[in-house]
Each structure stands twice: as structure tokens, then as C-alpha cells.
Write a protein that holds these residues in place. Structure first.
Motif, PDB file in Angstrom:
ATOM      1  N   GLN A 229     -29.855  -0.867 -17.714  1.00  0.00           N
ATOM      2  CA  GLN A 229     -28.928  -0.494 -18.777  1.00  0.00           C
ATOM      3  C   GLN A 229     -29.604   0.502 -19.712  1.00  0.00           C
ATOM      4  O   GLN A 229     -30.836   0.492 -19.837  1.00  0.00           O
ATOM      5  N   PRO A 230     -28.844   1.399 -20.324  1.00  0.00           N
ATOM      6  CA  PRO A 230     -27.380   1.474 -20.345  1.00  0.00           C
ATOM      7  C   PRO A 230     -26.784   2.304 -19.218  1.00  0.00           C
ATOM      8  O   PRO A 230     -25.582   2.516 -19.172  1.00  0.00           O
ATOM      9  N   VAL A 231     -27.651   2.802 -18.292  1.00  0.00           N
ATOM     10  CA  VAL A 231     -27.160   3.681 -17.236  1.00  0.00           C
ATOM     11  C   VAL A 231     -26.093   2.978 -16.399  1.00  0.00           C
ATOM     12  O   VAL A 231     -25.043   3.551 -16.071  1.00  0.00           O
ATOM     13  N   ALA A 232     -26.354   1.711 -16.061  1.00  0.00           N
ATOM     14  CA  ALA A 232     -25.410   0.986 -15.210  1.00  0.00           C
ATOM     15  C   ALA A 232     -24.043   0.841 -15.872  1.00  0.00           C
ATOM     16  O   ALA A 232     -22.999   0.956 -15.215  1.00  0.00           O
ATOM     17  N   THR A 233     -24.023   0.601 -17.178  1.00  0.00           N
ATOM     18  CA  THR A 233     -22.744   0.466 -17.881  1.00  0.00           C
ATOM     19  C   THR A 233     -21.951   1.762 -17.840  1.00  0.00           C
ATOM     20  O   THR A 233     -20.747   1.765 -17.558  1.00  0.00           O
ATOM     21  N   PHE A 234     -22.610   2.879 -18.099  1.00  0.00           N
ATOM     22  CA  PHE A 234     -21.902   4.159 -18.091  1.00  0.00           C
ATOM     23  C   PHE A 234     -21.436   4.512 -16.674  1.00  0.00           C
ATOM     24  O   PHE A 234     -20.352   5.073 -16.489  1.00  0.00           O
ATOM     25  N   ALA A 235     -22.246   4.176 -15.660  1.00  0.00           N
ATOM     26  CA  ALA A 235     -21.826   4.407 -14.276  1.00  0.00           C
ATOM     27  C   ALA A 235     -20.603   3.573 -13.938  1.00  0.00           C
ATOM     28  O   ALA A 235     -19.669   4.050 -13.272  1.00  0.00           O
ATOM     29  N   ALA A 236     -20.592   2.320 -14.399  1.00  0.00           N
ATOM     30  CA  ALA A 236     -19.435   1.462 -14.152  1.00  0.00           C
ATOM     31  C   ALA A 236     -18.178   2.020 -14.807  1.00  0.00           C
ATOM     32  O   ALA A 236     -17.077   1.953 -14.237  1.00  0.00           O
ATOM     33  N   CYS A 237     -18.318   2.584 -16.002  1.00  0.00           N
ATOM     34  CA  CYS A 237     -17.162   3.185 -16.689  1.00  0.00           C
ATOM     35  C   CYS A 237     -16.627   4.376 -15.904  1.00  0.00           C
ATOM     36  O   CYS A 237     -15.403   4.592 -15.843  1.00  0.00           O
ATOM     37  N   VAL A 238     -17.507   5.152 -15.283  1.00  0.00           N
ATOM     38  CA  VAL A 238     -17.071   6.273 -14.448  1.00  0.00           C
ATOM     39  C   VAL A 238     -16.300   5.750 -13.235  1.00  0.00           C
ATOM     40  O   VAL A 238     -15.257   6.301 -12.849  1.00  0.00           O
ATOM     41  N   VAL A 239     -16.804   4.676 -12.617  1.00  0.00           N
ATOM     42  CA  VAL A 239     -16.103   4.082 -11.484  1.00  0.00           C
ATOM     43  C   VAL A 239     -14.711   3.616 -11.903  1.00  0.00           C
ATOM     44  O   VAL A 239     -13.718   3.860 -11.206  1.00  0.00           O
ATOM     45  N   VAL A 240     -14.624   2.951 -13.039  1.00  0.00           N
ATOM     46  CA  VAL A 240     -13.325   2.468 -13.519  1.00  0.00           C
ATOM     47  C   VAL A 240     -12.368   3.634 -13.737  1.00  0.00           C
ATOM     48  O   VAL A 240     -11.206   3.596 -13.320  1.00  0.00           O
ATOM     49  N   ALA A 241     -12.844   4.702 -14.392  1.00  0.00           N
ATOM     50  CA  ALA A 241     -11.986   5.862 -14.660  1.00  0.00           C
ATOM     51  C   ALA A 241     -11.518   6.504 -13.357  1.00  0.00           C
ATOM     52  O   ALA A 241     -10.339   6.887 -13.218  1.00  0.00           O
ATOM     53  N   THR A 242     -12.411   6.596 -12.386  1.00  0.00           N
ATOM     54  CA  THR A 242     -12.045   7.178 -11.091  1.00  0.00           C
ATOM     55  C   THR A 242     -10.989   6.343 -10.389  1.00  0.00           C
ATOM     56  O   THR A 242     -10.022   6.875  -9.820  1.00  0.00           O
ATOM     57  N   GLN A 243     -11.158   5.040 -10.430  1.00  0.00           N
ATOM     58  CA  GLN A 243     -10.192   4.166  -9.771  1.00  0.00           C
ATOM     59  C   GLN A 243      -8.821   4.227 -10.443  1.00  0.00           C
ATOM     60  O   GLN A 243      -7.792   4.160  -9.782  1.00  0.00           O
ATOM     61  N   LEU A 244      -8.798   4.365 -11.751  1.00  0.00           N
ATOM     62  CA  LEU A 244      -7.522   4.491 -12.453  1.00  0.00           C
ATOM     63  C   LEU A 244      -6.838   5.810 -12.098  1.00  0.00           C
ATOM     64  O   LEU A 244      -5.600   5.881 -12.038  1.00  0.00           O
ATOM     65  N   TRP A 245      -7.615   6.858 -11.850  1.00  0.00           N
ATOM     66  CA  TRP A 245      -7.053   8.121 -11.368  1.00  0.00           C
ATOM     67  C   TRP A 245      -6.385   7.907 -10.016  1.00  0.00           C
ATOM     68  O   TRP A 245      -5.279   8.418  -9.758  1.00  0.00           O
ATOM     69  N   LEU A 246      -7.028   7.139  -9.141  1.00  0.00           N
ATOM     70  CA  LEU A 246      -6.455   6.853  -7.826  1.00  0.00           C
ATOM     71  C   LEU A 246      -5.209   5.980  -7.940  1.00  0.00           C
ATOM     72  O   LEU A 246      -4.249   6.139  -7.187  1.00  0.00           O
ATOM     73  N   VAL A 247      -5.221   5.053  -8.887  1.00  0.00           N
ATOM     74  CA  VAL A 247      -4.029   4.231  -9.129  1.00  0.00           C
ATOM     75  C   VAL A 247      -2.852   5.114  -9.494  1.00  0.00           C
ATOM     76  O   VAL A 247      -1.726   4.911  -9.026  1.00  0.00           O
ATOM     77  N   ALA A 248      -3.099   6.123 -10.333  1.00  0.00           N
ATOM     78  CA  ALA A 248      -2.023   7.004 -10.778  1.00  0.00           C
ATOM     79  C   ALA A 248      -1.524   7.921  -9.666  1.00  0.00           C
ATOM     80  O   ALA A 248      -0.360   8.320  -9.671  1.00  0.00           O
ATOM     81  N   SER A 249      -2.376   8.229  -8.703  1.00  0.00           N
ATOM     82  CA  SER A 249      -2.025   9.250  -7.712  1.00  0.00           C
ATOM     83  C   SER A 249      -1.465   8.695  -6.421  1.00  0.00           C
ATOM     84  O   SER A 249      -1.024   9.468  -5.557  1.00  0.00           O
ATOM     85  N   GLY A 250      -1.464   7.375  -6.228  1.00  0.00           N
ATOM     86  CA  GLY A 250      -0.941   6.838  -4.975  1.00  0.00           C
ATOM     87  C   GLY A 250      -0.863   5.330  -4.980  1.00  0.00           C
ATOM     88  O   GLY A 250      -1.122   4.675  -5.987  1.00  0.00           O
ATOM     89  N   ASN A 251      -0.505   4.773  -3.826  1.00  0.00           N
ATOM     90  CA  ASN A 251      -0.373   3.321  -3.637  1.00  0.00           C
ATOM     91  C   ASN A 251      -1.401   2.854  -2.608  1.00  0.00           C
ATOM     92  O   ASN A 251      -1.246   3.122  -1.416  1.00  0.00           O
ATOM     93  N   PHE A 252      -2.432   2.159  -3.063  1.00  0.00           N
ATOM     94  CA  PHE A 252      -3.456   1.664  -2.150  1.00  0.00           C
ATOM     95  C   PHE A 252      -3.640   0.159  -2.299  1.00  0.00           C
ATOM     96  O   PHE A 252      -4.770  -0.346  -2.361  1.00  0.00           O
TER      97      PHE A 252
END
Length: 511
Positions: A229-252
Motif C-alpha cells: 500500500q498505497p499502490v495496491a489501493t490505487f491499482a484496485a480503484c483503476v480496476v473498479v473504474a475499468t470494470q464500470l466502463w465495461l458495465v456501461a458498454s455492454g452486457n457481460f
């Protein structure tokens, strides 16, 4: 062992467990609503026929011991009820051992469903839910601080999900290397969502940015999850943001939300400035520490196979190396289709088919059909038939086990099968013939949308299935259910709700 406990992660654990419980709930409800037509005793791929030829050791689960549709429904609804209870906080109000038992029951119930689900349950997110749910069993509850080894195992899982997906793209389709895949993906993905048309029409340079960002978030960011930490926390936030982008762009289905849940295990709330104070927990029981350490050792051993797969130039996607779906390999969209094809099913009530026959089209809930119908958002709910229809359009080989049984059920207006559809054009009497044609679908442009109010443009390509009736299917060995449900219209409202309670690879290879 003082190092074993991480009380500062209590909020992260709470969010992980609540999200997992919510996704379990959706998965069990989907199973309860869809199983009769797909794998029920009168379904397209019946469980009794499967268990008769596949031994318990190859597909362990409750339904090898006993199967009936009522028993399956009871198992699915029990899983849904227990998931809802854990979502509501049951796990923190009972003793630690009882909480672990609740999570273990969910895992056994869903493992039993997946292991008899055949092609309908061959998607990567089934194994991911099972692996994550198994790890959640050892996360503990309010009686003990979050165990450090299990938190690291969750980080290791999300690393494999993301890094495996990044490697398969880099090794697979050349469009990932020249950053052009996103010019096609939003249009050709298995089940577009309501915003996919708009994502598809983003400027070309932004599509290149999307592809480049994908490489960063799936090849570099996952490594950062394993750093302090804190690198892992910021990396996790990037993963969350990326996944929310995918949620908005399609149905998986629940893939993206499950990845979000896993990433939260790496978040230290204090690093985000949240006023979260560690709770005072009693020391963890020795038996709990022993189980968590044994789990960690087992995962390390079982990780040999997915790691070997990731470093192999012949990497495969979404594979389980054991029948319990533990420590799997993941990946998505190693190749991207450049054009979209759809199988269009139609029926007629005319006794004889001629070139003047009038055909009426069946409507599906999620897959493209009516060109004026805006794609709907269904994820995290999983429309299994719609997903398999996408694979069927790629190759008849994907549909061979179930497509003709599906058609046979349309020819008798099978009630359970019709519940999977949005629109039945024959509400009073079944059709005499059913046929399937292959069409090319593409998103309209802005001008076409304004002029025609159509989101899709479609062009007939070829015959997929010549007109067939019940007699023809019987001669081919495909018989309708012995006791068909009564005829009736389902799913006729404009929102695609019935009103009642996979680019080249095997189903489940793609995200």
C-alpha cells in the motif's frame, strides 16, 4: 498470530461479502427461472440424461445423488434465500463457524448446478463465482478480523482474471496490437447494451485510447495489486473504474461486478481518506487460522496449472483444471469479430410452405432482433439462451447439441421455452413450421438513426435452418417434450419483460 489479522480491512471485507452475496442471489434466481427449458427433465439438454452418462467424479454435485425438477428448483431457491440472508447481514449475526457453513452451502449448491449445466453453464464467470465464493468462506465475520492470507488470495484471483485477459489479447488478435479492436467490439460483442451504439460511434482516436488503456489496465495494473500500500489501493480503484466502463458498454452477466468485488479486497479505506477506524476484534480461533493457512497452501499448489497456462504461448482462456472449479485460468476476447451475424428464427401457421409463405419472427429478450429496438441492459442477470444464440451465429457447431431441440419446443409452444423469449408470434396455436436465417447486423449511423429510428441495419445472408415441422424433427430424432405446456403469449410488453417470475472460442471464452 498478530500478523494474521488485518482489522483495518473490515469495510473492504464487508463490501466484498455483500457484493458476492448479491451476485450469488442473481445467479440462483437466473438458474431457478431458466432451468426447466434448458436442463430440466424436459429441457433441451436434460440433467438426467447427462448424469446417466457422466459419472459423479467428473461432475460432482447433489444432482448425481438425486434429480427432479422440484429438487433442482428447491436447491436454486434455497441458494437464493441464503444469499439474500447473507446480503442482509446474516453472516455477521451468527457464530463464525455458522457463517462459514452458510458460505460453504452456497458454494456446494452452485457447484452442483454448474456441473450439470453443460454448455449453458460453460462461461468463465461461472468458475469465477465459484472460486470467489469458496474464498469468501474463509474471510470470517464480525467475530474475527479479516485474515491477511485470504485477502491476498483474493488479490491473486483478480490478478489472474485481469492479467490472463491482457495476455490473451496481446497474443491473439492483431487488432489488439494495432489498437483497432474497439472499432468493432462494441458492435460485435455478444450482447450490446443501451449505450453500446454510442460507444461504437466514438471518434476513432478514442477507440485507440480505449484499446491502449485496456493493455495498461490488464497487463500493468494487476501487477500493482500485488505491491504494498498505497499502490495496491490505487491499482484496485483503476480496476473498479475499468470494470464500470465495461458495465456501461455492454452486457457481460456478473463478470464485471464480480471483478469489482474482488478488487475491493485490495483497498485499504484509510488510503482513500475514508474515516474508517479499525474495530477491536478478539483473537481468531486456532482452528480458523489453521483452515486459512491450509487454504493458502492449497491455492499455491493449484496455482501451478494456471500460471503454466499464462506463460505458455498456447494460452487458453477460461479453463478449470479440477472439477471443483478452484484456481482457474481466465481470459477474454482473444479475438474480436469484425462483423456481426445473427440467427433470426421465424414461424408460420400455414400448412404448406411456399415462396409466398408469411413468416413471423420470434423476439428474444437480449440479443438483437427488431432493428428499432434499443438494446437493453440485463447484466448482471444472465440470459443464457441469448448468449448461446450469439455463438450459434458464429458456427453451427456451437449450437448442434441444443438448437434442434429448441426448435422442436417452439413447434409445440412449450411454455417453459417461451418464457425465455420476449415475444411469441403464435399465442393461440403453435406454428406448423419454423425456420432460421442468418443475417448481417450493423449499427446504423447518426443519419440513418434520425431518418429510420432504427438502431440496427440488417441484411439477409443465407439459410441457417430450412423450414421444418414436427414430423421432420422426429425423423431426425428430435422430439418435443412429452407433455408440452399450454400455449400462450409471453413477453409482449415493449420493455422486454415477460411479467413472470458467446467471436471464435467455446462459449465462455469471451468477455
Amino acid at each position: 498470530m498478530q500478523w494474521f489479522a488485518a482489522p483495518e480491512y473490515w469495510l473492504s471485507r464487508l463490501l466484498v461479502q455483500r457484493l458476492l452475496a448479491a451476485l450469488y442471489l442473481i445467479a440462483f434466481l437466473a438458474a431457478a427461472r431458466q432451468f426447466r427449458a434448458l436442463i430440466g427433465s424436459r429441457g433441451m439438454l436434460p440433467v438426467p440424461r447427462f448424469t446417466a452418462r457422466v459419472p459423479f467424479r467428473q461432475a460432482p454435485g447433489l444432482f448425481h445423488l438425486h434429480y427432479s425438477d422440484r429438487f433442482f428448483a428447491a436447491a436454486a431457491l434455497t441458494g437464493a434465500a441464503l444469499s439474500a440472508a447473507l446480503l442482509g447481514g446474516l453472516g455477521d449475526t451468527v457464530p463464525l463457524g455458522v457463517s462459514m457453513l452458510c458460505w460453504a452451502v452456497l458454494w456446494v449448491l452452485y457447484l452442483s448446478i454448474v456441473n450439470v449445466g453443460q454448455t449453458w453453464y460453460s462461461f468463465g464467470w461461472e468458475s469465477l463465482l465459484l472460486e470467489a465464493g469458496f474464498l469468501a468462506t474463509f474471510l470470517g465475520n464480525a467475530d474475527t478480523a479479516p485474515p491477511v492470507p485470504v485477502l491476498w488470495l483474493l488479490r491473486w484471483l483478480v490478478f489472474r482474471v485481469e492479467f490472463g485477459a491482457g495476455l490473451i489479447k496481446l497474443r491473439g488478435d492483431s487488432c489488439w496490437r494495432d489498437l483497432t479492436c474497439l472499432r468493432f467490439h462494441h458492435e460485435t460483442q455478444p450482447m450490446p447494451g443501451p449505450l453500446s451504439w454510442f460507444f461504437h460511434h466514438l471518434p476513432g482516436p478514442l477507440h485507440r485510447v480505449e484499446a491502449a488503456a485496456n493493455h495498461v489496465t490488464q497487463l500493468l495494473v494487476p501487477v500493482c495489486l500485488l505491491l504494498p500500500q498505497p499502490v495496491a489501493t490505487f491499482a484496485a480503484c483503476v480496476v473498479v473504474a475499468t470494470q464500470l466502463w465495461l458495465v456501461a458498454s455492454g452486457n457481460f452477466a456478473w463478470l464485471n461486478w464480480l471483478t469489482v468485488a474482488l478488487a475491493l479486497a485490495a483497498v485499504d479505506p484509510a488510503r482513500l481518506g475514508l474515516p474508517v477506524h479499525p474495530r477491536d476484534y478478539p483473537a481468531a480461533p486456532a482452528w480458523f487460522e489453521a483452515l486459512a493457512l491450509a487454504l493458502t497452501a492449497a491455492v499455491l499448489v493449484l496455482s501451478y496449472w494456471p500460471v503454466r497456462n499464462m506463460v505458455s504461448p498456447r494460452q487458453v482462456m477460461n479453463r478449470s483444471f479440477n472439477r471443483l472449479h478452484l484456481v482457474n485460468t481466465y481470459g477474454a476476447f482473444g479475438s474480436v469479430s469484425r462483423t456481426r451475424q445473427e440467427v433470426v428464427l421465424e414461424g408460420t401457421d400455414e400448412p404448406v410452405v411456399t415462396r409466398h409463405t408469411v413468416w413471423k419472427e420470434y423476439g428474444f429478450k437480449g440479443k438483437p432482433g427488431d432493428v428499432r429496438r434499443l438494446p437493453r441492459q440485463y447484466a448482471p442477470y444472465h440470459l443464457r439462451l441469448d448468449w448461446l444464440m450469439w455463438f450459434a451465429a458464429i458456427s453451427t457447431g456451437y449450437a448442434r447439441p441444443w438448437f434442434l431441440p429448441f426448435v422442436a419446443r417452439l413447434l409445440v409452444n412449450d411454455r417453459d421455452t417461451l418464457r425465455l423469449l420476449r415475444h411469441n408470434p403464435f399465442p393461440d396455436t403453435p406454428p406448423t413450421h419454423v425456420r432460421a436465417t442468418l443475417h448481417r447486423y450493423r449499427f446504423t449511423d447518426w443519419r440513418e438513426l434520425r431518418q429510420t429510428r432504427a438502431w440496427w441495419h440488417r441484411t439477409p445472408l443465407t439459410e441457417y435452418l430450412a423450414p421444418v415441422d414436427l414430423a421432420a424433427l422426429a425423423r431426425a430424432g428430435h422430439h418435443p417434450p412429452p407433455a408440452p405446456g399450454r400455449a400462450g403469449a409471453v413477453g409482449t410488453d415493449p420493455d422486454g419483460r415477460s411479467g413472470r417470475a458467446p467471436n471464435g472460442g467455446r462459449p465462455g471464452d469471451d468477455r
